[in-house]
Design an enzyme around this catalytic site. Structure first.
Site, PDB file in Angstrom:
ATOM      1  N   ILE A  35       8.346   2.127 -13.917  1.00 47.21           N
ATOM      2  CA  ILE A  35       8.761   0.731 -14.148  1.00 47.21           C
ATOM      3  C   ILE A  35       7.927   0.053 -15.245  1.00 47.21           C
ATOM      4  O   ILE A  35       8.267  -1.031 -15.688  1.00 47.21           O
ATOM      5  CB  ILE A  35       8.769  -0.119 -12.854  1.00 47.21           C
ATOM      6  N   ALA A  58       5.814   0.137  -6.215  1.00 48.05           N
ATOM      7  CA  ALA A  58       4.573  -0.627  -6.388  1.00 48.05           C
ATOM      8  C   ALA A  58       3.387   0.326  -6.301  1.00 48.05           C
ATOM      9  O   ALA A  58       3.510   1.448  -5.783  1.00 48.05           O
ATOM     10  CB  ALA A  58       4.446  -1.695  -5.302  1.00 48.05           C
ATOM     11  N   TYR A  59       2.250  -0.144  -6.811  1.00 44.90           N
ATOM     12  CA  TYR A  59       0.976   0.554  -6.602  1.00 44.90           C
ATOM     13  C   TYR A  59       0.381  -0.090  -5.349  1.00 44.90           C
ATOM     14  O   TYR A  59      -0.118  -1.217  -5.402  1.00 44.90           O
ATOM     15  CB  TYR A  59       0.092   0.355  -7.835  1.00 44.90           C
ATOM     16  N   THR A  60       0.504   0.597  -4.205  1.00 44.61           N
ATOM     17  CA  THR A  60       0.235  -0.034  -2.906  1.00 44.61           C
ATOM     18  C   THR A  60      -1.127   0.308  -2.311  1.00 44.61           C
ATOM     19  O   THR A  60      -1.420  -0.108  -1.191  1.00 44.61           O
ATOM     20  CB  THR A  60       1.333   0.361  -1.888  1.00 44.61           C
ATOM     21  N   ASP A 100       2.323 -10.198   2.246  1.00 39.10           N
ATOM     22  CA  ASP A 100       1.532 -11.256   2.908  1.00 39.10           C
ATOM     23  C   ASP A 100       0.178 -11.447   2.208  1.00 39.10           C
ATOM     24  O   ASP A 100      -0.474 -12.465   2.394  1.00 39.10           O
ATOM     25  CB  ASP A 100       1.318 -10.900   4.386  1.00 39.10           C
ATOM     26  N   TYR A 123      -4.765  -6.490  -5.532  1.00 43.32           N
ATOM     27  CA  TYR A 123      -3.381  -6.198  -5.122  1.00 43.32           C
ATOM     28  C   TYR A 123      -2.618  -7.495  -4.857  1.00 43.32           C
ATOM     29  O   TYR A 123      -1.509  -7.696  -5.367  1.00 43.32           O
ATOM     30  CB  TYR A 123      -3.405  -5.319  -3.866  1.00 43.32           C
ATOM     31  N   TRP A 148       2.425  -5.261   6.872  1.00 38.46           N
ATOM     32  CA  TRP A 148       2.030  -4.238   7.854  1.00 38.46           C
ATOM     33  C   TRP A 148       3.174  -3.245   8.120  1.00 38.46           C
ATOM     34  O   TRP A 148       3.575  -3.017   9.264  1.00 38.46           O
ATOM     35  CB  TRP A 148       1.591  -4.892   9.169  1.00 38.46           C
TER      36      TRP A 148
END
Ligand SMILES: NC(=O)c1ccc[n+]([C@@H]2O[C@H](COP(=O)([O-])OP(=O)(O)OC[C@H]3O[C@@H](n4cnc5c(N)ncnc54)[C@H](OP(=O)(O)O)[C@@H]3O)[C@@H](O)[C@H]2O)c1
Length: 278
Positions: A35, A58-60, A100, A123, A148
């Site tokens: 992306i 995403a880079y999580t 969140d 993040y 979560w």
């Protein structure tokens, strides 16, 4: 409806590909398209011609983001802007997954969609900045904040507890971080409804109810009937590179206002443990 999933090989992406049955779904992983590559994203959107793009890429790695902030902002903020730009050029709608962690965790009651962002980690900052940029580039986009996440096909908290719970007599789990566990299957069902309803703006999408990680672990161990003792500890006893919000319960008001409901996290956990058995 034709839907393009980005991040199709991730935990949520796999659930989207598995559970979204009644529409035409085309999924891409990072091997298909990065992306960060604006031209390639544009080209793939042009050839796919989706009505909706669901951006689950995403880079999580929350702690990894602290040591690799350039990568975090490139993938989590600039990548989504590329996707929004491609969506705009091709008349596609965009649903972006956010987190969140855009909140600081100092509130004592559930976060509403219009509460101020104040991320405490790289993040969280990368996600918060993406939200702001996306609303500028594509004001009618849908931003679905979740938290979560657990489910099949990726690393998740219940799996870690089940693994450790079979090999250790006791587990120390933090009891001073409170949030909403979310089952990927229930998140997918909500996402499908949001797209069908043509939703715009920020929506909070989690399972109903809230707990601490300790309470979540205790429920996992009880349901799996493991003999392990689960002990409450503080975050200070488990220092991590990225700070986590102490309280990141997301209010369900925005979701309910759209006529969408989700099951409780306890019920979701029961179904997940059953799914794991098969
Ligand atoms: N997990 C949570 O607890 C949680 C909580 C709140 C919000 N969210 C958000 O929910 C969404 C889904 O999370 P998840 O847990 O399913 O994530 P995940 O399992 O880590 O999957 C991430 C996906 O993104 C892809 N990806 C990574 N870098 C990419 C790049 N540069 N270009 C294209 N694709 C790339 C990965 O592809 P490869 O597998 O090919 O590398 C993978 O398909 C994310 O936006 C995340 O921020 C997650």
């Amino acid at each position: 409806m034709k839907v393009m999933i980005l991040g199709a090989s991730g935990l949520l992406g796999k659930a989207l590909m598995r559970e979204w049955l009644d529409d035409e779904i085309v999924g891409f992983s990072s091997r298909d398209v990065d992306i960060r590559d604006a031209a390639k994203i544009r080209e793939m959107t042009e050839t796919t011609r989706p009505e909706w793009i669901v951006l689950a890429a995403a880079y999580t790695d929350v702690d990894g983001c602290e040591s690799h902030p350039d990568l975090a902002f490139a993938v989590n903020r600039d990548g989504p802007v590329n996707v929004a730009d491609a969506a705009k050029r091709n008349g596609a709608r965009l649903l972006f997954l956010s987190s969140d962690y855009v909140f600081d965790g100092r509130k004592k009651s559930p976060y509403e969609t219009d509460d101020a962002r104040n991320p405490q980690s790289v993040y969280g900052r990368s996600k918060a900045e993406a939200e702001v940029r996306l609303l500028e580039v594509l004001p009618e986009c849908c931003i679905a904040r979740t938290s979560w996440l657990f489910g099949m096909g990726g690393k998740c908290f219940p799996d870690t507890i089940l693994k450790l719970g079979t090999s250790r007599p006791a587990l120390d789990v933090v009891n001073d971080q409170r949030g909403c566990p979310t089952y990927s299957v229930d998140l997918v069902r909500a996402i499908i409804q949001l797209c069908r309803k043509g939703t715009s703006g920020i929506v909070h999408v989690t399972n109903a109810g809230a707990c601490s990680w300790f309470e979540f672990a205790r429920e996992i161990v009880a349901r799996a009937e493991l003999p392990t003792e689960v002990r409450p500890v503080t975050s200070q006893q488990f220092p991590r590179p990225a700070p986590r919000p102490a309280y990141s319960v997301l209010s369900s008001a925005s979701l309910h206002a759209l006529g969408v409901t989700t099951p409780t996290w306890n019920d979701a956990l029961r179904r997940y443990l059953a799914e794991r058995e098969h």
